[in-house]
Scaffold this motif. Sequence first.
Motif, short mmCIF file in Angstrom:
data_model
loop_
_atom_site.label_atom_id
_atom_site.label_comp_id
_atom_site.label_asym_id
_atom_site.label_seq_id
_atom_site.Cartn_x
_atom_site.Cartn_y
_atom_site.Cartn_z
N VAL A 5 36.48 30.56 43.48
CA VAL A 5 36.90 31.80 44.01
C VAL A 5 38.01 32.45 43.13
O VAL A 5 38.50 33.64 43.27
N LEU A 6 38.43 31.50 42.11
CA LEU A 6 39.33 32.08 41.24
C LEU A 6 38.75 32.36 40.03
O LEU A 6 38.67 31.09 39.19
N PRO A 7 38.08 33.43 39.59
CA PRO A 7 37.17 33.58 38.21
C PRO A 7 37.93 32.86 37.14
O PRO A 7 39.27 33.35 36.92
N ALA A 8 37.24 32.29 36.31
CA ALA A 8 37.93 31.74 35.18
C ALA A 8 38.59 32.97 34.22
O ALA A 8 39.53 32.75 33.52
N LEU A 9 37.80 33.96 34.18
CA LEU A 9 38.46 35.18 33.28
C LEU A 9 39.62 35.82 33.80
O LEU A 9 40.23 36.36 33.11
N LEU A 10 40.15 35.18 34.92
CA LEU A 10 41.29 35.98 35.53
C LEU A 10 42.52 35.25 35.78
O LEU A 10 43.50 35.47 35.90
N ARG A 11 42.16 33.72 35.55
CA ARG A 11 42.99 32.62 35.63
C ARG A 11 44.41 33.16 35.00
O ARG A 11 45.61 33.00 35.50
N ALA A 12 44.39 33.14 33.68
CA ALA A 12 45.54 33.47 32.90
C ALA A 12 46.33 34.70 33.36
O ALA A 12 47.51 34.53 33.39
N ARG A 22 32.53 38.83 39.82
CA ARG A 22 31.52 38.06 39.56
C ARG A 22 30.12 38.86 40.10
O ARG A 22 29.24 38.89 39.32
N ARG A 23 30.51 39.12 41.24
CA ARG A 23 29.09 39.91 41.95
C ARG A 23 28.97 41.14 41.41
O ARG A 23 27.79 41.47 41.35
N LEU A 24 29.85 41.79 40.75
CA LEU A 24 29.65 43.13 40.14
C LEU A 24 29.33 43.11 38.58
O LEU A 24 29.27 44.14 38.04
N GLY A 25 29.48 41.86 38.16
CA GLY A 25 29.49 41.71 36.70
C GLY A 25 30.53 42.27 36.06
O GLY A 25 30.31 42.64 34.80
N LEU A 26 31.89 42.23 36.21
CA LEU A 26 32.67 43.10 35.80
C LEU A 26 33.40 41.94 34.57
O LEU A 26 33.39 40.80 35.00
N GLY A 27 33.90 42.57 33.68
CA GLY A 27 34.67 41.83 32.82
C GLY A 27 36.02 41.65 32.95
O GLY A 27 36.60 41.96 34.09
N ARG A 28 36.58 40.87 31.97
CA ARG A 28 38.22 40.59 32.49
C ARG A 28 39.22 41.81 32.80
O ARG A 28 40.09 41.85 33.58
N THR A 29 38.94 42.82 31.92
CA THR A 29 39.82 44.03 32.04
C THR A 29 39.59 44.61 33.58
O THR A 29 40.50 44.91 34.32
N GLY A 32 37.95 43.51 35.96
CA GLY A 32 38.19 42.55 37.27
C GLY A 32 39.79 42.58 37.35
O GLY A 32 40.07 42.68 38.51
N ALA A 33 40.37 42.58 36.57
CA ALA A 33 41.84 42.57 36.66
C ALA A 33 42.57 43.64 37.33
O ALA A 33 43.19 43.76 38.12
N LEU A 34 41.88 44.86 36.71
CA LEU A 34 42.26 46.21 37.27
C LEU A 34 41.91 46.43 38.71
O LEU A 34 42.47 47.08 39.59
N LEU A 35 40.54 45.69 39.10
CA LEU A 35 40.20 46.03 40.53
C LEU A 35 41.25 45.05 41.49
O LEU A 35 41.39 45.59 42.34
N VAL A 36 41.53 44.00 40.74
CA VAL A 36 42.43 42.97 41.81
C VAL A 36 43.88 43.72 41.81
O VAL A 36 44.25 44.00 42.82
N LEU A 37 44.35 44.27 41.08
CA LEU A 37 45.57 44.91 40.82
C LEU A 37 45.52 46.06 41.65
O LEU A 37 46.24 46.41 42.69
N ALA A 38 44.32 46.84 41.70
CA ALA A 38 44.35 48.29 42.64
C ALA A 38 44.25 47.91 44.19
O ALA A 38 44.90 48.61 44.90
N ALA A 39 43.53 46.68 44.32
CA ALA A 39 43.52 46.49 45.77
C ALA A 39 44.86 46.08 46.09
O ALA A 39 45.23 46.42 47.36
N ALA A 40 45.63 45.46 45.38
CA ALA A 40 46.99 44.69 45.69
C ALA A 40 47.95 45.91 45.79
O ALA A 40 48.60 45.88 47.03
#
Length: 230
Positions: free
Chosen positions: A12-19, A153-160, A162-170
């Motif tokens: 649930v915590l994608p590896a590419l977003l952990r750091a 993961r579901r949308l096949g997003l990369g690190r950048t 994916g991070a922007l999506l999480v930040l935008a949602a927040a």
Amino acid sequence: MVERSGRSEPAVLPALLRAWLGTVAALAALVVVVLGVRYADDSTPGRVDARISAAADGVGPPWRHVALALDFLGEPAGSTMLIVATVAACLLLRRPRAAVLIVAGVGVTVGTATLLKHVVGRTIHGDGNLSYPSGHTAFLTALAVMAALLAPRRLGLGRTAGALLVLAAALVAGAAMGWAQVALGAHYPTDALGGWCTALAVVPATAWLVDRTADRLVDRTADAGRPDRR
């Protein structure tokens, strides 16, 4: 395929977003502490609070109705509806680990916000209502972040991306609920900021713990099912 071999479900915590999320969580925790110390046992707005509140407080229709609707989502009935709907969606998508995160993440986030209110002791309107941090803002931000964590993961997003999506949602969830709380006079703007940061600090740690616990359970189950080799 999953992020780790032998795992029946993606983390649930994608590896590419952990750091990235770890850094965000650390900075958010620092903000929560700094604001908590600054406004401990206080009952008055700060300079920034006063300026923002003067512009947002006391809005009339139709915006007041919008604020009330958002506020309802943080109340017991509204939050329960959101949690049940989100958990049901996770189960329909065959993501039981994500469903566990929703329940655990909300519980830990709201519990942390409630504990901080009693520790900090900031009140609003002089009537003893504990205000820092905003539990409503923390709740909706946490839910939005946890939902967004399922998307990369579901949308096949990369690190950048994916991070922007999480930040935008927040940002969207936190800004919307924070505005509602200030507009209704329930919280100071810094209370909303504290609630937002509380969610950002708690959710990544909770997600990591859910993954770690689930992986250990999977490993133990796999070991128990293997024949004893001597």
